[in-house]
Every structure is written in C-alpha cells, then in structure tokens.
Write a protein that holds these residues in place. Structure first.
Motif, PDB file in Angstrom:
ATOM      1  N   LEU A  61       0.835  -1.195   0.000  1.00 36.04           N
ATOM      2  CA  LEU A  61       0.000   0.000   0.000  1.00 36.04           C
ATOM      3  C   LEU A  61       0.875   1.253   0.000  1.00 36.04           C
ATOM      4  O   LEU A  61       1.754   1.421   0.841  1.00 36.04           O
ATOM      5  CB  LEU A  61      -0.906  -0.002   1.245  1.00 36.04           C
ATOM      6  CG  LEU A  61      -1.997   1.047   1.257  1.00 36.04           C
ATOM      7  CD1 LEU A  61      -3.017   0.769   0.161  1.00 36.04           C
ATOM      8  CD2 LEU A  61      -2.677   1.090   2.609  1.00 36.04           C
ATOM      9  N   SER A  62       0.617   2.121  -0.969  1.00 34.88           N
ATOM     10  CA  SER A  62       1.382   3.364  -1.044  1.00 34.88           C
ATOM     11  C   SER A  62       0.544   4.471  -0.418  1.00 34.88           C
ATOM     12  O   SER A  62      -0.612   4.675  -0.790  1.00 34.88           O
ATOM     13  CB  SER A  62       1.691   3.675  -2.512  1.00 34.88           C
ATOM     14  OG  SER A  62       1.665   5.056  -2.740  1.00 34.88           O
ATOM     15  N   ILE A  63       1.105   5.153   0.560  1.00 37.18           N
ATOM     16  CA  ILE A  63       0.344   6.181   1.273  1.00 37.18           C
ATOM     17  C   ILE A  63       1.057   7.519   1.154  1.00 37.18           C
ATOM     18  O   ILE A  63       2.230   7.653   1.519  1.00 37.18           O
ATOM     19  CB  ILE A  63       0.210   5.846   2.765  1.00 37.18           C
ATOM     20  CG1 ILE A  63      -0.237   4.398   2.945  1.00 37.18           C
ATOM     21  CG2 ILE A  63      -0.759   6.796   3.450  1.00 37.18           C
ATOM     22  CD1 ILE A  63      -0.121   3.917   4.363  1.00 37.18           C
ATOM     23  N   LYS A  64       0.318   8.501   0.628  1.00 35.15           N
ATOM     24  CA  LYS A  64       0.874   9.849   0.565  1.00 35.15           C
ATOM     25  C   LYS A  64      -0.065  10.799   1.288  1.00 35.15           C
ATOM     26  O   LYS A  64      -1.252  10.500   1.441  1.00 35.15           O
ATOM     27  CB  LYS A  64       1.014  10.303  -0.893  1.00 35.15           C
ATOM     28  CG  LYS A  64       1.868   9.395  -1.734  1.00 35.15           C
ATOM     29  CD  LYS A  64       3.154  10.079  -2.126  1.00 35.15           C
ATOM     30  CE  LYS A  64       3.931   9.266  -3.137  1.00 35.15           C
ATOM     31  NZ  LYS A  64       5.142   8.703  -2.573  1.00 35.15           N
ATOM     32  N   ALA A  65       0.466  11.934   1.710  1.00 29.05           N
ATOM     33  CA  ALA A  65      -0.370  12.941   2.352  1.00 29.05           C
ATOM     34  C   ALA A  65      -0.235  14.253   1.596  1.00 29.05           C
ATOM     35  O   ALA A  65       0.811  14.546   1.006  1.00 29.05           O
ATOM     36  CB  ALA A  65       0.058  13.116   3.811  1.00 29.05           C
ATOM     37  N   LEU A  66      -1.312  15.023   1.623  1.00 26.87           N
ATOM     38  CA  LEU A  66      -1.279  16.337   0.985  1.00 26.87           C
ATOM     39  C   LEU A  66      -0.857  17.388   2.004  1.00 26.87           C
ATOM     40  O   LEU A  66      -1.421  17.457   3.097  1.00 26.87           O
ATOM     41  CB  LEU A  66      -2.668  16.695   0.441  1.00 26.87           C
ATOM     42  CG  LEU A  66      -3.107  16.044  -0.856  1.00 26.87           C
ATOM     43  CD1 LEU A  66      -4.509  16.489  -1.210  1.00 26.87           C
ATOM     44  CD2 LEU A  66      -2.157  16.376  -1.979  1.00 26.87           C
ATOM     45  N   MET A  72       2.412  16.421  -2.533  1.00 28.29           N
ATOM     46  CA  MET A  72       2.277  15.065  -2.004  1.00 28.29           C
ATOM     47  C   MET A  72       3.575  14.664  -1.333  1.00 28.29           C
ATOM     48  O   MET A  72       4.645  14.784  -1.917  1.00 28.29           O
ATOM     49  CB  MET A  72       1.977  14.088  -3.133  1.00 28.29           C
ATOM     50  CG  MET A  72       0.634  14.336  -3.723  1.00 28.29           C
ATOM     51  SD  MET A  72      -0.361  12.865  -3.584  1.00 28.29           S
ATOM     52  CE  MET A  72       0.209  12.010  -5.020  1.00 28.29           C
TER      53      MET A  72
ATOM     54  N   ARG B 147      -6.597   5.039  -7.151  1.00 28.86           N
ATOM     55  CA  ARG B 147      -6.212   6.102  -6.236  1.00 28.86           C
ATOM     56  C   ARG B 147      -7.381   6.384  -5.296  1.00 28.86           C
ATOM     57  O   ARG B 147      -8.496   6.671  -5.739  1.00 28.86           O
ATOM     58  CB  ARG B 147      -5.852   7.360  -7.026  1.00 28.86           C
ATOM     59  CG  ARG B 147      -4.538   7.239  -7.782  1.00 28.86           C
ATOM     60  CD  ARG B 147      -4.501   8.195  -8.968  1.00 28.86           C
ATOM     61  NE  ARG B 147      -4.495   9.590  -8.574  1.00 28.86           N
ATOM     62  CZ  ARG B 147      -3.397  10.291  -8.297  1.00 28.86           C
ATOM     63  NH1 ARG B 147      -2.225   9.706  -8.337  1.00 28.86           N
ATOM     64  NH2 ARG B 147      -3.471  11.563  -7.967  1.00 28.86           N
ATOM     65  N   ALA B 173      -3.800  -0.236  -4.316  1.00 27.39           N
ATOM     66  CA  ALA B 173      -4.228   1.158  -4.411  1.00 27.39           C
ATOM     67  C   ALA B 173      -3.148   2.111  -3.929  1.00 27.39           C
ATOM     68  O   ALA B 173      -2.269   1.754  -3.141  1.00 27.39           O
ATOM     69  CB  ALA B 173      -5.492   1.357  -3.575  1.00 27.39           C
ATOM     70  N   GLN B 174      -3.243   3.343  -4.412  1.00 24.88           N
ATOM     71  CA  GLN B 174      -2.414   4.416  -3.865  1.00 24.88           C
ATOM     72  C   GLN B 174      -3.334   5.301  -3.036  1.00 24.88           C
ATOM     73  O   GLN B 174      -4.351   5.788  -3.536  1.00 24.88           O
ATOM     74  CB  GLN B 174      -1.762   5.228  -4.980  1.00 24.88           C
ATOM     75  CG  GLN B 174      -0.851   6.295  -4.426  1.00 24.88           C
ATOM     76  CD  GLN B 174      -0.338   7.272  -5.474  1.00 24.88           C
ATOM     77  OE1 GLN B 174      -1.043   7.624  -6.398  1.00 24.88           O
ATOM     78  NE2 GLN B 174       0.901   7.698  -5.297  1.00 24.88           N
ATOM     79  N   VAL B 175      -2.968   5.494  -1.775  1.00 24.70           N
ATOM     80  CA  VAL B 175      -3.792   6.278  -0.859  1.00 24.70           C
ATOM     81  C   VAL B 175      -3.264   7.710  -0.789  1.00 24.70           C
ATOM     82  O   VAL B 175      -2.061   7.930  -0.670  1.00 24.70           O
ATOM     83  CB  VAL B 175      -3.762   5.661   0.554  1.00 24.70           C
ATOM     84  CG1 VAL B 175      -4.420   6.574   1.552  1.00 24.70           C
ATOM     85  CG2 VAL B 175      -4.418   4.302   0.537  1.00 24.70           C
ATOM     86  N   ILE B 176      -4.190   8.676  -0.881  1.00 30.14           N
ATOM     87  CA  ILE B 176      -3.796  10.079  -0.721  1.00 30.14           C
ATOM     88  C   ILE B 176      -4.598  10.653   0.436  1.00 30.14           C
ATOM     89  O   ILE B 176      -5.835  10.776   0.347  1.00 30.14           O
ATOM     90  CB  ILE B 176      -4.049  10.880  -2.005  1.00 30.14           C
ATOM     91  CG1 ILE B 176      -3.213  10.283  -3.132  1.00 30.14           C
ATOM     92  CG2 ILE B 176      -3.700  12.344  -1.791  1.00 30.14           C
ATOM     93  CD1 ILE B 176      -3.470  10.903  -4.474  1.00 30.14           C
ATOM     94  N   LEU B 177      -3.890  10.973   1.507  1.00 26.63           N
ATOM     95  CA  LEU B 177      -4.539  11.509   2.694  1.00 26.63           C
ATOM     96  C   LEU B 177      -4.611  13.026   2.590  1.00 26.63           C
ATOM     97  O   LEU B 177      -3.591  13.694   2.355  1.00 26.63           O
ATOM     98  CB  LEU B 177      -3.748  11.105   3.943  1.00 26.63           C
ATOM     99  CG  LEU B 177      -4.150  11.806   5.235  1.00 26.63           C
ATOM    100  CD1 LEU B 177      -5.560  11.403   5.644  1.00 26.63           C
ATOM    101  CD2 LEU B 177      -3.165  11.507   6.339  1.00 26.63           C
TER     102      LEU B 177
END
Lengths: 78, 409
Positions: A61-66, A72, B147, B173-177
């Motif tokens: 799982l790839s997790i990015k934050a804004l 990102m 996404r 999936a690619q998660v965007i918080l």
C-alpha cells in the motif's frame, strides 16, 4: 493482437490487465479461431493472469499525504 | 443540627459545617441538578488550566459559571462575544472554598436556534426537500479504485483502521490523505477544503471518515455547506463517520454510507483474495477454452482426413483392385463351373459314343461279316461257297459259307 508483447503488459494497471484477461477468455470461448491465433491468445491470457497475480501478491500500500500547499509527501505514521 | 426553641444557647456552627449544609441543600434539589438557564454572557475567560469561566446574567441577577476543560473541548458552539445570549445546561452547586454558588455548565447553545437534534432535523428536511439525498443522485463506486482519497484526521483511530483494511484488502491502491480537523467549529470549513484538495488529485474514490463520538463530536458532519459540497462532488464519496448507529447529514448526502471507517474502506475496495480467486478462475477458463478449440480442431481434422481418404487416388486404386479381384473370382468360379459342366457333357458324350462305337459292339460278341467290301446284313446276300471276311473285336479272319443260309424273321 497476435503478438505477445510482455512490455506493454508490465505497463498496465491491474484493472487494465484484469479486463483484458476477461476479454481474452471470452474470445477463446467463442471458439472458431484458427489454431495459430488460439495459441497466441492463450499465451497472452496466461501472461496477463500472471501479471495480475504478481500485482496482488506483491503490492504494498502506497500512502501519501497532501500538504497545505497541496504537495504530495510520503506519510509514515499509522 | 437544628436550632431548637428549647435551647437556651443559640447553635454555633462552623463555616465548614454550614457551607456543607447549604451545599447539601442545593444538591438535594432536583431542579438545581438538571436545568437550562438562559442569559447573557459576560467576562468569558478561558483559563490556562483549560477551564472556562464566565457569568450569565439578566437584568436582575447574575450567576457565575464554569465549564470544565473536558466539556469545553467538546463544545459545538463557542460564544463569540460578551453580551451574547445563550442557553446553558448544567447543575448549580456550592463552591465551598469561595463561599459562592456556581453553575457548572456542560452544554450551551446560542439562543433561538433550538437544541442540536432539532437543528439536525431541520437541515436534514431542507436538503432532502432539495433532492440531495435522492437515490438516483448516487454515483456508483469504481470496481478497481487505483487512487483512494482519504479525508480524515491524521491522528485519529479512523485513519489507522482504514489503512489496516486497505493493506489487507487492496494494497494495489495508492492512498492520498488529505488531513483535516474533524470536530470543532472550524472543522466544517477544513473538511470542505480537504475534500476539494483531494478532488484536485483526481482520485477514483473518496472516503470521508471520523471515529465514534457524541452528537456534538460529530456535529461538523452535519454542517450544511459541507453536505452541499459532498453532494456536488463529482467523485464518488463513501462516508464513514462515527459508529453504526450514528447518522450525520454527510451520511445521507454521500454516495454510500458506511457504518464505520473500517467499513468504508471495505465498501470502497475489492478484496484481494477474491480477486485472486477470479484470476485463477479465468486461467482455468483459458485452458478449457483453448483445449476445446484444439479438440474440436483435431476432430475436424480427423473428419476431413477420413473424407479425404475416402476419395483419395490410393483409395480409388484400392477400390478398383478390389473390384477386379471380385470379378476375377467370379470369373474363375463361373469358368470352373462351365468347365465342369462341359467335362460332364464330354463325359456323357463319350459314354454315348462308347455305346455307339462299333467296337464295343464287337466286344460284346458281335461280328461284322463282309463279302468283299460289302457288309453282309441279309441272308440272301450269301450263298454257300462265298468267301467272307469276319471282323471281330480284335481282328478278322476269312471264312467260307458252308450251308445254305436260313432266314429267321
């Protein structure tokens, strides 16, 4: 679609590969294909299935934050 | 310790005792333990400790108020300025050390807006009438969300739960918080901003989530503007706020409502194990279909082969040869037959011939008598003294007629 092009499979998203796998099976199930095309479709279908399996088994799982400025960044908490 | 008419000395209490007595009076009174007070705010102050002190007053009286820090953090509404009218809920008791009575506030609202639940119902009715909850407005979720946008607190348990579910179910999936506050007065505006930001990242699905809490805790998700923003969002939104029994306006207006944040993550994604099963099923179908084709090809090939062989020159040749053999056979047989017939005929004729053969007659004892060259058949042909030749079966000899021949009829 008679050449088995592995490189273009590698570039697919999971969804694309999965859909094409379904289409390939449908084509084969319709039957009445010349033998050469049957073999080609079969091999491509197997390559697609293999790719899907690899994706499902190995993905992390790839997790990015804004950020507030909407960039990102990697997110390591949680 | 009640003073008695019969006491000679007036009762002397300690300050502590009488204060405790007074306090006990307050706390025994049900009216004072659970009441709503309306008044104007003044001297609103938040202490370093986190507790809030203020005064509620009207034209004739005032009462000192306290909101403990724990309650203060959960306030939905924070009065903006002195002079504001509010209704506050709490109990009145005695602050013994200070010798005063105080109103311990646990909830407050601006006057004129009714209580929270009525407010909730009002907003709900208004937005429902506008059709914002209608089923045909709901967008379908994508089958394979590449996404996933998350609008939630970066520190909360909701985020942790969602990420755990996503790791297990759909790590592709690619998660965007898009982090935001999820309660408090500025929360609705923050949540809306976070929502807009994640929409700009062109995700395939958005999960709006918050862990469990009271109606006050979840109140931000009843904000009308936030609800309109979610309704207008052109990316599908799954709303997982609170626990199973909690419903907020955001839940009604989202494309799908989930009972919890974890459930929201499950609803938004396919399950990895199920997908593996489907891939395996397709692989099997591939093999079966290909085999079918090859088998049917093979049988068609065989059928054609047979057909070919039937009409092939080799086959024709074999046919002819066979025919010839048959004829030869027949001819042979008929020949044999004829031959044997003829043999039989010949045999018969021979036998006939044999019987006709003078020599066989001769062998039977007859003789041929000749006088010169003439064969003697009648007695008148001879006279005594004639020279005769007698032929018998194996030769001949001469003879002379001796007596006069006698005729026998």
């Amino acid at each position: 679609m008679t050449e088995i092009n592995q490189t273009d499979i590698e570039k697919m998203t999971f969804e694309q590969a999965f859909s094409e796998l379904e289409l390939t099976v449908q084509k084969l199930e319709e039957g009445s294909l010349p033998l050469a095309e049957t073999i080609a479709l079969y091999e491509r279908g197997m390559a697609l299935a293999q790719y899907c399996n690899v994706q499902l088994d190995q993905a992390e799982l790839s997790i990015k934050a804004l950020t507030p400025s909407e960039e990102m960044v990697d997110f390591d908490r949680a | 310790m009640q003073p008695s008419l019969f006491d000679l000395e007036p009762q002397v209490f300690t300050v502590r005792a009488i204060t405790a007595y007074i306090r006990q009076k307050f706390e025994a009174d049900p009216t004072l333990q659970d009441l709503w007070l309306e008044g104007e705010i003044s001297n609103w102050k938040r202490a370093a400790s986190g507790h809030i002190y203020f005064t509620l007053k009207d034209e004739a009286a005032s009462i000192r108020c306290i909101i403990w820090r724990s309650q203060a953090n959960r306030l939905i509404y924070t009065p903006q300025q002195d002079g504001e009218s509010i209704v506050a809920h709490g109990r009145i008791s005695v602050y013994e050390a200070g010798g005063s009575y105080q109103f311990y506030v646990d909830d407050l609202e601006p006057v004129g807006q009714g209580d929270l639940y009525a407010e909730f119902e009002r907003i709900k009715a208004r937005l429902s009438a506008e059709g914002l909850f209608d089923a045909d407005r709901k967008r379908p979720l994508p089958d394979f969300p590449g996404r996933i946008g998350l609008v939630t607190s970066p520190d909360g348990a909701a985020l942790r739960d969602i990420l755990n579910v996503l790791r297990r179910r759909y790590p592709i999936a690619q998660v965007i918080l898009s982090p935001t506050q999820v309660q408090g007065e500025t929360a609705p505006a923050q949540i809306m901003a976070a929502l807009e930001a994640v929409v700009r990242q062109a995700v395939d699905v958005i999960i709006v989530a918050r862990g469990g809490g009271s109606l006050e805790d979840l109140w931000a998700f009843n904000d009308e503007n936030l609800a309109r923003a979610i309704a207008a969002c052109n990316i599908p939104v799954v709303c997982g706020v609170g626990h199973e029994v909690d419903f907020t306006i955001s839940d009604f207006v989202a494309d799908i409502r989930a009972p919890t944040p974890s459930a929201a993550a499950e609803i938004a994604t396919p399950d990895r194990l199920e997908l593996k099963r489907q891939v395996r099923k397709q692989q099997l179908a591939l093999v079966t279909a290909a085999q079918q084709i090859v088998t049917s090809d093979r049988s068609r090939l065989q059928a054609r082969q047979w057909a070919l062989e039937r009409v092939s020159p080799q086959n024709q040749f074999n046919n002819y040869r066979q025919q010839i053999d048959t004829w030869l056979n027949r001819a042979e047989r008929s020949l044999h037959h004829r031959l044997s017939l003829q043999k039989e005929q010949v045999h018969n004729l021979k036998a006939q011939l044999d019987t006709l053969d003078p020599r066989s007659t001769l062998r039977r004892g007859y003789a041929i008598v000749q006088k010169g060259l003439t064969v003697v058949t009648q007695t008148r042909q001879v006279e005594p003294g004639d020279a005769l030749t007698i032929q018998i079966s194996d030769g001949d000899f001469g003879a002379t007629v001796q007596d006069k021949p006698r005729e026998i009829s």
